[in-house]
Design a protein around this motif. Structure first.
Motif, PDB file in Angstrom:
ATOM      1  N   VAL A   1      45.600   8.026  52.098  1.00  0.00           N
ATOM      2  CA  VAL A   1      45.646   7.453  50.753  1.00  0.00           C
ATOM      3  C   VAL A   1      44.386   7.860  49.993  1.00  0.00           C
ATOM      4  O   VAL A   1      43.268   7.695  50.493  1.00  0.00           O
ATOM      5  N   GLY A   2      44.566   8.409  48.788  1.00  0.00           N
ATOM      6  CA  GLY A   2      43.409   8.818  47.985  1.00  0.00           C
ATOM      7  C   GLY A   2      42.519   9.780  48.757  1.00  0.00           C
ATOM      8  O   GLY A   2      41.290   9.673  48.697  1.00  0.00           O
ATOM      9  N   SER A   3      43.107  10.725  49.436  1.00  0.00           N
ATOM     10  CA  SER A   3      42.359  11.557  50.383  1.00  0.00           C
ATOM     11  C   SER A   3      41.335  12.454  49.699  1.00  0.00           C
ATOM     12  O   SER A   3      41.686  13.335  48.907  1.00  0.00           O
ATOM     13  N   ASP A   4      40.069  12.258  50.051  1.00  0.00           N
ATOM     14  CA  ASP A   4      38.976  13.073  49.536  1.00  0.00           C
ATOM     15  C   ASP A   4      38.670  14.186  50.532  1.00  0.00           C
ATOM     16  O   ASP A   4      37.547  14.337  51.013  1.00  0.00           O
TER      17      ASP A   4
ATOM     18  N   ALA B   1      38.479   8.995  40.585  1.00  0.00           N
ATOM     19  CA  ALA B   1      37.445   9.206  41.595  1.00  0.00           C
ATOM     20  C   ALA B   1      37.582  10.588  42.235  1.00  0.00           C
ATOM     21  O   ALA B   1      36.589  11.289  42.434  1.00  0.00           O
ATOM     22  N   LEU B   2      38.819  10.983  42.537  1.00  0.00           N
ATOM     23  CA  LEU B   2      39.019  12.308  43.122  1.00  0.00           C
ATOM     24  C   LEU B   2      38.760  13.402  42.096  1.00  0.00           C
ATOM     25  O   LEU B   2      38.352  14.513  42.445  1.00  0.00           O
ATOM     26  N   GLY B   3      38.987  13.094  40.825  1.00  0.00           N
ATOM     27  CA  GLY B   3      38.655  14.056  39.778  1.00  0.00           C
ATOM     28  C   GLY B   3      37.170  14.354  39.749  1.00  0.00           C
ATOM     29  O   GLY B   3      36.747  15.512  39.620  1.00  0.00           O
TER      30      GLY B   3
ATOM     31  N   ARG C   1      54.700  11.848  62.199  1.00  0.00           N
ATOM     32  CA  ARG C   1      54.851  12.091  60.765  1.00  0.00           C
ATOM     33  C   ARG C   1      53.533  11.822  60.059  1.00  0.00           C
ATOM     34  O   ARG C   1      52.836  10.846  60.376  1.00  0.00           O
ATOM     35  N   THR C   2      53.198  12.686  59.114  1.00  0.00           N
ATOM     36  CA  THR C   2      52.012  12.517  58.276  1.00  0.00           C
ATOM     37  C   THR C   2      52.454  12.344  56.829  1.00  0.00           C
ATOM     38  O   THR C   2      53.217  13.166  56.316  1.00  0.00           O
ATOM     39  N   SER C   3      51.990  11.282  56.188  1.00  0.00           N
ATOM     40  CA  SER C   3      52.319  11.001  54.790  1.00  0.00           C
ATOM     41  C   SER C   3      51.042  11.076  53.963  1.00  0.00           C
ATOM     42  O   SER C   3      50.053  10.408  54.290  1.00  0.00           O
ATOM     43  N   VAL C   4      51.065  11.881  52.912  1.00  0.00           N
ATOM     44  CA  VAL C   4      49.907  12.045  52.040  1.00  0.00           C
ATOM     45  C   VAL C   4      50.275  11.519  50.659  1.00  0.00           C
ATOM     46  O   VAL C   4      51.158  12.078  49.994  1.00  0.00           O
ATOM     47  N   TYR C   5      49.633  10.444  50.235  1.00  0.00           N
ATOM     48  CA  TYR C   5      49.880   9.884  48.912  1.00  0.00           C
ATOM     49  C   TYR C   5      48.964  10.568  47.907  1.00  0.00           C
ATOM     50  O   TYR C   5      47.756  10.706  48.141  1.00  0.00           O
ATOM     51  N   VAL C   6      49.550  11.009  46.792  1.00  0.00           N
ATOM     52  CA  VAL C   6      48.806  11.770  45.787  1.00  0.00           C
ATOM     53  C   VAL C   6      49.005  11.136  44.412  1.00  0.00           C
ATOM     54  O   VAL C   6      49.981  10.412  44.177  1.00  0.00           O
ATOM     55  N   SER C   7      48.064  11.430  43.507  1.00  0.00           N
ATOM     56  CA  SER C   7      48.139  10.858  42.173  1.00  0.00           C
ATOM     57  C   SER C   7      47.423  11.770  41.185  1.00  0.00           C
ATOM     58  O   SER C   7      46.430  12.412  41.537  1.00  0.00           O
ATOM     59  N   ASP C   8      47.932  11.830  39.960  1.00  0.00           N
ATOM     60  CA  ASP C   8      47.230  12.553  38.905  1.00  0.00           C
ATOM     61  C   ASP C   8      46.410  11.593  38.037  1.00  0.00           C
ATOM     62  O   ASP C   8      45.884  11.974  36.997  1.00  0.00           O
TER      63      ASP C   8
ATOM     64  N   GLN D   1      44.985  14.681  45.289  1.00  0.00           N
ATOM     65  CA  GLN D   1      45.329  14.972  43.901  1.00  0.00           C
ATOM     66  C   GLN D   1      46.704  15.625  43.820  1.00  0.00           C
ATOM     67  O   GLN D   1      47.081  16.418  44.689  1.00  0.00           O
ATOM     68  N   LEU D   2      47.428  15.304  42.758  1.00  0.00           N
ATOM     69  CA  LEU D   2      48.725  15.933  42.523  1.00  0.00           C
ATOM     70  C   LEU D   2      48.514  17.309  41.926  1.00  0.00           C
ATOM     71  O   LEU D   2      47.641  17.504  41.080  1.00  0.00           O
ATOM     72  N   TRP D   3      49.317  18.274  42.388  1.00  0.00           N
ATOM     73  CA  TRP D   3      49.248  19.602  41.799  1.00  0.00           C
ATOM     74  C   TRP D   3      49.589  19.531  40.319  1.00  0.00           C
ATOM     75  O   TRP D   3      50.439  18.750  39.890  1.00  0.00           O
TER      76      TRP D   3
END
Length: 458
Positions: free
Chosen positions: A294-297, A328-330, A317-324, A343-345
């Motif tokens: 979650v919110g992977s930096d 903080a990741l920006g 299974r690996t789940s990666v939650y992403v957001s635009d 981050q979302l592509w």
């Protein structure tokens, strides 16, 4: 570099650290307000909590923790662990109080399930008891005779395993859950967050708060990043211990923010140790089911390198939650000049390459990217803590852990422009239907609610 330029960069780094701080940190206190109830519980219409106070049934009356922080040596009884590296994994128990002292369990049970609460609902640490260390975590350069002479903490491996097994014996699910926190938090933070996640899992399985030595300083980003990447061995040893010494049938890991670097590095180490074995053998040995980031930096390119080392063979299974909307990741991207995994592509220069698109399609049975940008309340604050603030994101994560449902089963939809799942407007209704298919008890409750014409969205 001119003095003016140096001052500008110093100021800019400070602002980046402050921005990241707001996403990952909480003040150094032993209390938080309980996260909003996940929407899957329909404002208490469905309640996963036992009807009797759960800590009367839990054998150790609290929540387990593991940490490689150095212990506090001062006289302050509320300063449990320092923000320094301790080099061994220490284990123990944290006593937790849910709600106010005057709350009855039935009242607390109902209030905690409300999406909007008129009553404060604190989660508080009442005390911490360290049992000792895990002997298997001792670095090979430490003289083990120091343990026999009492110059090292007592070996609590057996006690820790017995505590986990005792809880699994009274639980409907023999699952172990591990939460790994992010940048710039004190020891208490992962304990409190783990407690509230376990609360909304209905106290099923055994939950372990994993506290690595992050530093509560606005300038600690680089220092914490070094620690999260360099001390993954401790988490790896814990995962191996659970697989070898406990009755856990499934192990789940939830990594947040900077802590996802630690999670991924530990899994890569496991992948390299078992590189000659098949997926089936690895799963049987380690029993790691879901890994949720979650919110992977984490640098996207580094994640790709980990996959090349066989990382995806370790969990089922690996789940990666992403957001635009994750500011903080920006800032982290600006600081590192690299796109972050969470981050979302999108945007200029960040389109999904055809080879990445095909890889995500080919790996879809093992790896899923989930876009929370349109999920309810995912943009609160700086958009980095959505796994707690968004009742949709928390619903999705908890139901993945509880039922092992795939993204399609949970009602998520594949985006048209990239192989990434997203939340449809009727997500909660879809999720209810999915659980209806796999949980007879839930199905009976849902049938009763539908018969009374109660809408889950009301």
């Amino acid at each position: 570099m001119t003095t003016r330029t140096a001052r500008f960069w110093a100021f800019l780094v400070a602002m980046v650290c402050v921005a990241l701080q707001t996403g990952c940190a909480t003040p150094p206190v032993d209390q938080i307000e309980l996260m909003p109830a996940p929407d899957v519980y329909g404002d208490g219409l469905l309640n996963p909590l036992p009807e009797t106070e759960p800590f009367q049934r839990i054998p150790y009356d609290g929540i387990l923790f593991a940490t490689d922080r150095a212990p506090a040596t001062g006289e302050d009884p509320e300063n449990y662990y320092l923000n320094d590296r301790g080099f061994v994994v220490r284990v123990g128990l944290a006593e937790i109080q849910f709600g106010k002292k005057e709350f009855s369990w039935e009242f607390a049970r109902q209030v905690s399930m409300l999406k909007t609460r008129t009553e404060d609902y604190p989660v508080k640490i009442k005390g911490v008891e360290e049992w000792g260390m895990m002997k298997s975590s001792l670095p090979n350069w430490i003289d083990t005779s120091l343990l026999d002479r009492g110059e090292l903490p007592e070996d609590a491996s057996d006690r820790f395993a017995k505590a986990i097994n005792a809880q699994l014996a009274v639980s409907g699910k023999k699952h172990v859950y591990i939460y790994v926190h992010g940048y710039k938090v004190v020891f208490e933070n992962p304990v409190l967050v783990s407690a509230e996640l376990w609360h909304f899992l209905g106290y099923e399985g055994a939950f372990i708060a994993y506290a690595w030595p992050s530093t509560p300083s606005r300038f600690a980003y680089i220092k914490d990043s070094d620690t999260s990447e360099g001390f993954a061995r401790s988490l790896r040893v814990l995962l191996e211990f659970i697989a070898q010494e406990t009755d856990a049938e499934e192990v789940h890991v939830i990594g947040y923010s900077n802590g996802t670097r630690l999670v991924m590095r530990a899994l890569e180490q496991l992948a390299l140790k078992h590189h000659s074995e098949s997926e089936e053998v690895i799963h049987e040995k380690l029993r790691i089911s879901n890994v949720i980031l979650v919110g992977s930096d984490l640098d996207r390119g580094v994640f790709g390198a980990f996959i090349s080392d066989g990382l995806l063979k370790v969990p089922r299974r690996t789940s990666v939650y992403v957001s635009d909307r994750d500011k903080a990741l920006g800032f982290s991207q600006f600081l590192t000049r690299r796109q972050r995994l969470g981050q979302l592509w999108g945007g200029a220069g960040d389109e999904m390459l055809p080879l990445v698109r095909q890889a995500l399609i080919d790996l879809s049975d093992q790896l899923a990217f989930i876009n929370v940008s349109e999920a309810e309340a995912s943009d609160l604050g700086n958009g980095h803590g959505y796994f707690l603030s968004s009742p949709w994101a928390s619903s999705d994560i908890l139901m993945t852990l509880y039922y092992g449902l795939t993204p399609q089963q949970r009602g998520l939809l594949m985006q048209e422009d990239m192989p990434v799942y997203t939340f449809p407007p009727d997500y909660i209704l879809r999720l209810w239907d999915a659980i209806d298919d796999v949980d007879p008890a839930f199905a009976a409750e849902l049938e009763a609610l539908r018969a009374s014409e109660v809408s889950p969205t009301e």
